[in-house]
Design a protein around this motif. Sequence first.
Motif, mmCIF file in Angstrom:
data_model
loop_
_atom_site.group_PDB
_atom_site.id
_atom_site.type_symbol
_atom_site.label_atom_id
_atom_site.label_comp_id
_atom_site.label_asym_id
_atom_site.label_seq_id
_atom_site.Cartn_x
_atom_site.Cartn_y
_atom_site.Cartn_z
ATOM 1 N N ALA A 87 0.246 6.745 -6.795
ATOM 2 C CA ALA A 87 -1.150 7.017 -7.142
ATOM 3 C C ALA A 87 -2.076 6.846 -5.947
ATOM 4 O O ALA A 87 -1.720 6.195 -4.970
ATOM 5 C CB ALA A 87 -1.578 6.047 -8.244
ATOM 6 N N THR A 88 -3.278 7.404 -6.090
ATOM 7 C CA THR A 88 -4.272 7.273 -5.022
ATOM 8 C C THR A 88 -4.930 5.906 -5.104
ATOM 9 O O THR A 88 -5.415 5.490 -6.171
ATOM 10 C CB THR A 88 -5.373 8.336 -5.206
ATOM 11 O OG1 THR A 88 -4.728 9.560 -5.503
ATOM 12 C CG2 THR A 88 -6.240 8.469 -3.975
ATOM 13 N N PHE A 105 -7.139 1.648 -8.244
ATOM 14 C CA PHE A 105 -6.676 3.042 -8.130
ATOM 15 C C PHE A 105 -7.808 4.003 -8.473
ATOM 16 O O PHE A 105 -8.836 3.607 -9.031
ATOM 17 C CB PHE A 105 -5.471 3.277 -9.043
ATOM 18 C CG PHE A 105 -4.260 2.490 -8.627
ATOM 19 C CD1 PHE A 105 -3.438 2.956 -7.607
ATOM 20 C CD2 PHE A 105 -3.967 1.265 -9.210
ATOM 21 C CE1 PHE A 105 -2.336 2.216 -7.194
ATOM 22 C CE2 PHE A 105 -2.863 0.518 -8.805
ATOM 23 C CZ PHE A 105 -2.049 0.998 -7.789
ATOM 24 N N GLY A 106 -7.538 5.272 -8.158
ATOM 25 C CA GLY A 106 -8.566 6.282 -8.348
ATOM 26 C C GLY A 106 -8.884 6.565 -9.799
ATOM 27 O O GLY A 106 -10.029 6.864 -10.152
ATOM 28 N N LYS A 120 -7.884 3.270 -4.142
ATOM 29 C CA LYS A 120 -9.289 3.285 -3.709
ATOM 30 C C LYS A 120 -9.596 2.122 -2.779
ATOM 31 O O LYS A 120 -10.234 2.279 -1.759
ATOM 32 C CB LYS A 120 -10.191 3.161 -4.947
ATOM 33 C CG LYS A 120 -11.015 4.395 -5.225
ATOM 34 C CD LYS A 120 -11.953 4.161 -6.363
ATOM 35 C CE LYS A 120 -13.389 4.282 -5.862
ATOM 36 N NZ LYS A 120 -14.345 4.099 -6.941
ATOM 37 N N SER A 132 -3.736 7.224 -12.930
ATOM 38 C CA SER A 132 -2.957 6.777 -11.777
ATOM 39 C C SER A 132 -2.355 5.412 -12.052
ATOM 40 O O SER A 132 -1.205 5.134 -11.752
ATOM 41 C CB SER A 132 -3.822 6.650 -10.531
ATOM 42 O OG SER A 132 -4.547 7.801 -10.313
ATOM 43 N N TYR A 153 0.852 -1.192 0.000
ATOM 44 C CA TYR A 153 0.000 0.000 0.000
ATOM 45 C C TYR A 153 0.893 1.250 0.000
ATOM 46 O O TYR A 153 0.718 2.172 -0.800
ATOM 47 C CB TYR A 153 -0.911 -0.007 1.230
ATOM 48 C CG TYR A 153 -1.940 1.096 1.209
ATOM 49 C CD1 TYR A 153 -3.238 0.850 0.807
ATOM 50 C CD2 TYR A 153 -1.602 2.396 1.606
ATOM 51 C CE1 TYR A 153 -4.186 1.853 0.775
ATOM 52 C CE2 TYR A 153 -2.534 3.411 1.571
ATOM 53 C CZ TYR A 153 -3.829 3.139 1.159
ATOM 54 O OH TYR A 153 -4.752 4.137 1.122
ATOM 55 N N THR A 202 -4.580 4.258 4.664
ATOM 56 C CA THR A 202 -5.743 5.019 5.130
ATOM 57 C C THR A 202 -7.014 4.180 5.010
ATOM 58 O O THR A 202 -8.084 4.593 5.426
ATOM 59 C CB THR A 202 -5.920 6.310 4.315
ATOM 60 O OG1 THR A 202 -5.909 5.942 2.938
ATOM 61 C CG2 THR A 202 -4.821 7.309 4.599
ATOM 62 N N SER A 240 1.078 3.817 -3.064
ATOM 63 C CA SER A 240 0.477 5.138 -2.865
ATOM 64 C C SER A 240 1.484 6.256 -3.105
ATOM 65 O O SER A 240 1.119 7.423 -3.159
ATOM 66 C CB SER A 240 -0.221 5.245 -1.511
ATOM 67 O OG SER A 240 0.611 4.806 -0.502
#
Length: 570
Positions: free
Chosen positions: A82-83, A103-104, A85, A108, A75, A149, A79
Motif C-alpha cells: 500500500a501507499t 496509509f493513503g 503517507k 490500503s 517501509y 520516499t 509499501s
Amino acid sequence: MSVLFRSFINKGRKNLFKKLLNSTQSTCRCVFFRKYSGSEKKFVSFDEIVAQRRSEAKRSIVVQVNSQASFKELYGYCSKYATIKDVHHYKNNNDEHFMLIEFGSEESLQDVLRSCSTHQKDLDTMAVNSPFLWFRTANGKTENYATPTTVLASINGIEQVNEDKLFKELVDCETVSDQIQLLYDRTRLNDLGVRLRYMVARQIECMLESLYANVAVRPFGSSINGFGKMGCDLDLVLTNTLTDEMWYWRGVQTRAGARLVAQTARVEGGRAPWARHMQALGELLELRAAGAARVQRILNARVPIVKFAHHYTDLECDLCYNNMSGVYMSELLWLFGSLDDRVRPLTFAVRRWARAVGLTNPHPGRWITNFPLTLMVLFFLQQKTNDGHVLPTLKNLVRRAGKEDIRIAEENLNCTFLRDMNKLPPECYAQNKVNLQTLLLQFFEFYSQFDFQDKAISINEGISVRKPNSLPLYIVNPLEQALNVSRNVSFEECERLKAEVRNAAWQLEAGMDKQKGDDWGLLGLVEKKTTRGLKKLLRVGNSHRLVSVKDLFNDTDDKIPEDSVKSKVE
Ligand code: GTP
Ligand code: MG
C-alpha cells in the motif's frame, strides 16, 4: 509500571515471540499482537478535527520494531502492499520501539492487514482484529527494498521534554509572556500523542465491532480538548456512531413506522444491563486487547468506568459508557481554546502552577482537579474589564445556536450551543490585547478578591452567581447547571486555593524582573516548592506565606509531602 510487571511482560513476550517464530509461516512479517496470559474559514470545527483524527486512525497501524533503524525495511515491506503517507517513530517507557504508519486509504490498510499473520489464523476461532502489530525479523535472506520516499515524520515522538532543559530555557526567556508561551509549546500534547490516543480508541472499537452494531469508541477530556499535556491520561467513551443524529430522530423523524423490530436479550437479575456490558468490557480488554493491562472495573461511581493501562503506548486509560456529555464538554472547552491564542498557554501555566503548589494531585480526593481549574480560567477570561473581555459567555453561544447545533446527550441533557465559531461576531471575543504575563497576574488577582463564600463561578453567565448551597467551592457545571463540578473540594482545600492565589499574585508581581535570578517570573510559580525555595521566599518577606516557619524547617526532605502541606494551612 512496576519493575516486576515489566519483567513479567518482557518474559511473556520473549516466550511468545519464540513460539511464534517457530510456528508461523516465514512470508508473513506483520503479526497481530496477541494477549499473552493481551472559502478560507478562520475556525475549523471540532467535528471536522475529530473526523480527520478518526479517519487517520482507520488508515494507520502501530508496529513494534527492533529499533529506529528498522524504518527502511518496514517501509519497504509495507509499501509493497500500500501507499504510505507518513511514518512516526516512538519509544515507550520500556524502551521498546514502535512505528506508527499512516496509509493513503482505508482500503490500503485492509490490504496490509490481509498480509498479516494472525498466528495460525485458520485454526484460531478467537482471532482478533487489531491495528497493533509487530515486525518479525526476516527469515533467511533479506529482500532488497525500495528506499523510502519520505523521512520519519518524528523520532522518539512522544518523549517528554527534559525538565532541566525546560527550566534552563525558561530562565533564558526574555519576558514572562515568553515563558508562558514556551511552557505551552514544550509540554502540550503533540500530533503523535493525539494519533496514538485515537489508535487505542480504534483498537477497542475494532474489538467491539464484531459484537455490537454501530459502536464507536471516542477519546474525550484533555486528550482532545486542547488542554492536554504530553503524558496526560486517555479518557474514552463507548458510544453509538449514530449518537450525533439522535436529536434528529427524537422529534423530527421516528422509526415508529418500522415493522421489523430486533429481538433484544433479556438481562435478568443483578446489575443493570449497561453495568453488565461494562463488566464484560473489562473481561474483553483482558482477553482481547493486546497491550491492555491492570484492568480495573469501577462500576459504583457516578460515571462508572473501566480503567486500564495500555502498555504499547504508555497510556493510562479510563473507559466509560454512553457519556456523550463528556464529549460535548470537551468540544466546548476546545471551542473556547480555539477562540484566542492566549487561552491555552494561560491555562497550561495555571494548571502547572496548581500542580507545583500541590493544589491538584493525580489521585482523586478532596482537592480541585484540572477540569474545574480550567473552568476557572475560562470564567476569568470572560470578565469584562476596562481592557475588554477575551471569551464570550456560554449563554451567548447557546443563544446563537442553530438547528445544526442541537445535541441531546444521555438522560435528555441539552448540550446545544453554537459550534461554528465563524458565525460568532468578532466583538464577542478577543476584545483585549493584554499580554500573557498581565493575564496571568490578573488571574491571580481576580481570584484573590473573589467572594468564594457567597458566589459561584459560572461560565454560562460569565459573572458570578449566588451559591445555592454552602459547599466551599461552587463551579457550575456548564452543561448541567444544577450541578457543581467542584463538589468534592473540602473547606481546607478551598482555603488553600484562596491563599495560594494570593501568594502567587504577590510572588509574580515581585518576581517579574529577569535579573531576579533563577526563579524569576513563571519559574517561581511552577517549580516544585522545595524547602530551599520556601526558605528563600521567607527571607524575602512573603507576607502571605502558607506554611509556618516551624513546619518548614521540620521538613528535612527536599520535597514537602503534599499531604503535610495540605494540613499546614493557616
Ligand atoms: P486531565 O486528565 O487532568 O489532564 O484533565 P481532563 O480534562 O481530562 O479531566 P478528567 O480526566 O478529570 O475528566 C475528563 C473530562 O470529563 C473533562 O475534560 C470533562 O469534559 C469531563 N468531566 C470531568 N469532571 C466532570 C464533572 O464533574 N462533571 C461533568 N459533567 N464532566 C466532567
Ligand atoms: Mg483526563
